[in-house]
Design a protein around this motif. Sequence first.
Motif, PDB file in Angstrom:
ATOM      1  N   LEU A  20      46.688  11.212  67.556  1.00  0.00           N
ATOM      2  CA  LEU A  20      45.429  10.760  68.345  1.00  0.00           C
ATOM      3  C   LEU A  20      45.963   9.553  69.024  1.00  0.00           C
ATOM      4  N   ARG A  21      45.650   9.429  70.395  1.00  0.00           N
ATOM      5  CA  ARG A  21      46.214   8.273  71.151  1.00  0.00           C
ATOM      6  C   ARG A  21      45.097   7.746  71.677  1.00  0.00           C
ATOM      7  N   VAL A  22      44.438   6.762  70.927  1.00  0.00           N
ATOM      8  CA  VAL A  22      42.974   6.150  71.625  1.00  0.00           C
ATOM      9  C   VAL A  22      43.527   5.330  72.952  1.00  0.00           C
ATOM     10  N   HIS A  24      42.664   2.460  74.927  1.00  0.00           N
ATOM     11  CA  HIS A  24      41.794   1.195  74.676  1.00  0.00           C
ATOM     12  C   HIS A  24      42.151   0.195  75.848  1.00  0.00           C
ATOM     13  N   SER A  53      53.727  -7.161  65.481  1.00  0.00           N
ATOM     14  CA  SER A  53      54.083  -5.978  64.996  1.00  0.00           C
ATOM     15  C   SER A  53      52.797  -5.035  64.639  1.00  0.00           C
ATOM     16  N   GLY A  54      52.710  -3.843  65.237  1.00  0.00           N
ATOM     17  CA  GLY A  54      51.872  -2.972  64.726  1.00  0.00           C
ATOM     18  C   GLY A  54      50.557  -2.808  65.820  1.00  0.00           C
ATOM     19  N   VAL A  55      50.827  -3.706  66.908  1.00  0.00           N
ATOM     20  CA  VAL A  55      49.924  -3.732  67.823  1.00  0.00           C
ATOM     21  C   VAL A  55      49.864  -2.484  68.852  1.00  0.00           C
ATOM     22  N   GLY A  56      50.668  -1.709  68.704  1.00  0.00           N
ATOM     23  CA  GLY A  56      51.077  -0.587  69.659  1.00  0.00           C
ATOM     24  C   GLY A  56      51.990  -0.462  70.638  1.00  0.00           C
ATOM     25  N   LYS A  57      53.017  -1.330  70.406  1.00  0.00           N
ATOM     26  CA  LYS A  57      53.890  -1.435  71.657  1.00  0.00           C
ATOM     27  C   LYS A  57      54.881  -0.227  71.974  1.00  0.00           C
ATOM     28  N   SER A  58      55.279   0.489  70.876  1.00  0.00           N
ATOM     29  CA  SER A  58      56.133   1.704  71.281  1.00  0.00           C
ATOM     30  C   SER A  58      55.277   2.618  71.570  1.00  0.00           C
ATOM     31  N   THR A  59      54.028   2.777  71.389  1.00  0.00           N
ATOM     32  CA  THR A  59      53.005   3.586  71.721  1.00  0.00           C
ATOM     33  C   THR A  59      53.020   3.521  73.349  1.00  0.00           C
ATOM     34  N   SER A 201      58.744  -7.433  69.088  1.00  0.00           N
ATOM     35  CA  SER A 201      57.640  -8.330  68.629  1.00  0.00           C
ATOM     36  C   SER A 201      58.166  -9.701  69.030  1.00  0.00           C
ATOM     37  N   GLY A 272      47.517  -0.247  66.191  1.00  0.00           N
ATOM     38  CA  GLY A 272      48.553   0.475  65.326  1.00  0.00           C
ATOM     39  C   GLY A 272      48.429   0.278  63.922  1.00  0.00           C
TER      40      GLY A 272
HETATM   41  N1  LIG Z   1      46.174   3.487  70.995  1.00  0.00           N
HETATM   42  C1  LIG Z   1      46.541   4.128  69.760  1.00  0.00           C
HETATM   43  N2  LIG Z   1      46.008   5.300  69.273  1.00  0.00           N
HETATM   44  C2  LIG Z   1      46.294   5.976  68.119  1.00  0.00           C
HETATM   45  N3  LIG Z   1      47.175   5.396  67.185  1.00  0.00           N
HETATM   46  C3  LIG Z   1      47.853   4.342  67.809  1.00  0.00           C
HETATM   47  C4  LIG Z   1      47.856   3.616  69.020  1.00  0.00           C
HETATM   48  N4  LIG Z   1      48.662   2.922  69.128  1.00  0.00           N
HETATM   49  C5  LIG Z   1      49.389   2.755  68.041  1.00  0.00           C
HETATM   50  N5  LIG Z   1      49.136   4.049  67.173  1.00  0.00           N
HETATM   51  C6  LIG Z   1      49.800   4.356  66.099  1.00  0.00           C
HETATM   52  O1  LIG Z   1      49.922   2.997  65.144  1.00  0.00           O
HETATM   53  C7  LIG Z   1      51.349   3.146  64.581  1.00  0.00           C
HETATM   54  C8  LIG Z   1      52.002   1.896  64.936  1.00  0.00           C
HETATM   55  O2  LIG Z   1      52.240   1.978  66.585  1.00  0.00           O
HETATM   56  P1  LIG Z   1      53.350   1.393  67.299  1.00  0.00           P
HETATM   57  O3  LIG Z   1      54.625   1.756  66.645  1.00  0.00           O
HETATM   58  O4  LIG Z   1      53.138   1.961  68.642  1.00  0.00           O
HETATM   59  O5  LIG Z   1      53.319  -0.190  67.008  1.00  0.00           O
HETATM   60  P2  LIG Z   1      54.599  -1.329  67.621  1.00  0.00           P
HETATM   61  O6  LIG Z   1      53.599  -2.488  67.961  1.00  0.00           O
HETATM   62  O7  LIG Z   1      55.404  -0.557  68.262  1.00  0.00           O
HETATM   63  O8  LIG Z   1      54.653  -1.601  66.071  1.00  0.00           O
HETATM   64  P3  LIG Z   1      56.376  -2.387  65.775  1.00  0.00           P
HETATM   65  O9  LIG Z   1      56.159  -3.900  65.910  1.00  0.00           O
HETATM   66  O10 LIG Z   1      56.292  -2.191  64.013  1.00  0.00           O
HETATM   67  O11 LIG Z   1      57.448  -1.790  66.439  1.00  0.00           O
HETATM   68  C9  LIG Z   1      52.063   4.594  65.249  1.00  0.00           C
HETATM   69  O12 LIG Z   1      51.956   5.418  64.127  1.00  0.00           O
HETATM   70  C10 LIG Z   1      51.150   4.846  66.306  1.00  0.00           C
HETATM   71  O13 LIG Z   1      51.094   6.269  66.665  1.00  0.00           O
END
Ligand SMILES: Nc1ncnc2c1ncn2[C@@H]1O[C@H](COP(=O)(O)OP(=O)(O)OP(=O)(O)O)[C@@H](O)[C@H]1O
Length: 344
Positions: A20-22, A24, A53-59, A201, A272
């Motif tokens: 799932l990719r929400v 948002h 970290s974990g905000v969803g940047k890589s996504t 980050s 994330g």
């Molecule tokens: N919009 C979204 N909808 C659903 N799942 C998401 C979404 N964004 C992120 N995730 C999930 O949350 C997890 C962490 O996301 P992501 O790796 O993009 O974060 P990040 O900001 O890159 O973290 P880091 O700083 O650790 O690299 C992943 O498993 C990703 O699939």
Amino acid sequence: MTTTNQTLAAQPVPSALKGLRVKHTRIAQVMNELDTLIYDGSQDSILLVCGPSGVGKSTLARHMCDSALQAAANEMGTDAGVIPAVYVQAPSSGENDFSWRLFYLRILEQLEGNLEMPKAAFGIDADTGRLVRPRGSSGNSLASLRTAVERALRARGTRFLVIDEAARIIRQTRGKRLHIQLDTLKSLANECGTQMVLVGSYDLYPLVSLLGQLARHTHVLHFERYRQDNDADLRAFRACVQKFQDVLPDLWGQQLMQHAEALHENTLGCVGTLSAVLVRAAKLAQQAGGWTDDALRRALLTEAQRQQILEEILEGEAAINPGLTRTMPRATKAAKQRDGKSEA
Ligand SMILES: Nc1ncnc2c1ncn2[C@@H]1O[C@H](COP(=O)(O)OP(=O)(O)OP(=O)(O)O)[C@@H](O)[C@H]1O
Ligand SMILES: [Mg+2]
């Protein structure tokens, strides 16, 4: 009851959530800003996307590249050589020195594809089709790879190159070498017309001061968490929880939304992290044969984990905010007179 439990246990819950990719608000805002700032002839050679970290940047970074490829589908249909966007992760060599060689090779791997071009120029063996060290003296090979990257970016018409985990470049490169290589990124951007999008980050942010005179060509985008002291953020975060709830109605019914506030508090408004907690909760609930509040409780971050993340976030926000809450330059006397405002 047993049948229901068996059905639940058989359900591939985590993958349903992982896939799932929400969509948002925050992701749309940052994408929008990036879309606006990536254009032919832009002076912003380097765009930095920083966030917790974990905000969803890589996504976001992957999604941006996918969207650019989709948008260019027509162009790519007529010219198979075009690759408008490339995503690479900065390599972690496990050593002190950042491996620019590995980094360039990763970019080349993405760009090499089936382009009909003289592959030997890229250091690719014409017989095996595999990347090889460019011929010439070994001291020259990094420069050759750089040239190969430059040519490939140009040939592919690459508009932007996303470098995820870009803080590794700072952590693993020292002194003068760092300046030389960052300058390389900028000149790659200028010479190939490819904008560099560095993602990481908050530890990526010091790059702005390291960039020195390059700072003028750098723009920082803050991929912020959803804050609890902001109504629009609260609503946007609730909307995310709602979407997660809607994906698995059989598992958690309508039970998730009542915990939206606690989830916001625990995950610090990072989508994330919310996803990670809910994947865990789903798995635990599945194991328990159905939804329980206890499954969710056990899936939450511990207070120690939450505190650790919070400290990093607060430190990062404090560093980045003066740049972001950019105060408007004070209006000059002449401008005030022109606008018909007398000075108090
Ligand atoms: N919009 C979204 N909808 C659903 N799942 C998401 C979404 N964004 C992120 N995730 C999930 O949350 C997890 C962490 O996301 P992501 O790796 O993009 O974060 P990040 O900001 O890159 O973290 P880091 O700083 O650790 O690299 C992943 O498993 C990703 O699939
Ligand atoms: Mg990431």
